[in-house]
Motif scaffolding. Structure first.
Motif, PDB file in Angstrom:
ATOM      1  N   PHE A  98       0.819  -1.213   0.000  1.00  0.00           N
ATOM      2  CA  PHE A  98       0.000   0.000   0.000  1.00  0.00           C
ATOM      3  C   PHE A  98       0.854   1.265   0.000  1.00  0.00           C
ATOM      4  O   PHE A  98       0.500   2.247  -0.634  1.00  0.00           O
ATOM      5  CB  PHE A  98      -0.964   0.005   1.180  1.00  0.00           C
ATOM      6  N   LEU A 101       2.236   1.684  -3.558  1.00  0.00           N
ATOM      7  CA  LEU A 101       1.151   2.090  -4.455  1.00  0.00           C
ATOM      8  C   LEU A 101       0.754   3.543  -4.210  1.00  0.00           C
ATOM      9  O   LEU A 101       0.618   4.324  -5.151  1.00  0.00           O
ATOM     10  CB  LEU A 101      -0.053   1.154  -4.269  1.00  0.00           C
ATOM     11  N   ARG A 102       0.622   3.910  -2.950  1.00  0.00           N
ATOM     12  CA  ARG A 102       0.221   5.284  -2.612  1.00  0.00           C
ATOM     13  C   ARG A 102       1.272   6.296  -3.065  1.00  0.00           C
ATOM     14  O   ARG A 102       0.944   7.355  -3.595  1.00  0.00           O
ATOM     15  CB  ARG A 102      -0.010   5.403  -1.111  1.00  0.00           C
ATOM     16  N   TYR A 109      -4.009   3.679  -6.184  1.00  0.00           N
ATOM     17  CA  TYR A 109      -4.180   3.458  -4.745  1.00  0.00           C
ATOM     18  C   TYR A 109      -5.616   3.772  -4.328  1.00  0.00           C
ATOM     19  O   TYR A 109      -6.255   2.983  -3.643  1.00  0.00           O
ATOM     20  CB  TYR A 109      -3.179   4.325  -3.983  1.00  0.00           C
TER      21      TYR A 109
END
Length: 114
Positions: A98, A101-102, A109
């Motif tokens: 995460f 992705l963020r 995201y």
């Protein structure tokens, strides 16, 4: 050596207990991801470990995206039964997923956690 192993075991049990409580309070995938990324006990895993995990998933023909969605969505016992993986370990690796992705693709995201 036994004392170190006992300490690590205790630390992992404590973290898993904290994760269980966190998931009881955060009932939507969005709130769960936010809580995971804000949790100071969880840190980014070594990228080599994360890449090795992705390679393992590919060997097992498991789609990483689905796995990381399911670890947030499914109850712990159901996730472990379906994937035959330790829920808490996958949660730790999901923090890496995460975060990457963020930081690298905010639109993906947002779509992923919605």
């Amino acid at each position: 050596m036994t004392d170190i192993l006992n300490f690590l075991h205790y630390k992992n049990e404590k973290l898993e207990s904290e994760l269980n409580k966190l998931f009881e309070r955060a009932n939507s995938p969005v709130s769960r991801v936010d809580a995971l990324l804000e949790n100071k006990a969880l840190q980014l895993e070594d990228h080599k470990l994360f890449l090795a995990f992705l390679a393992y998933l590919a060997q097992q023909n498991i789609e990483a995206k689905r796995l990381f969605q399911d670890v947030l969505r499914l109850p712990k016992h159901q996730f472990e039964s379906e994937y035959e993986m330790n829920w808490a370990q996958v949660i730790k690796l999901s923090v890496t997923f995460f975060t990457i992705l963020r930081d690298n693709d905010l639109n993906s995201y947002k779509q992923f956690i919605d």
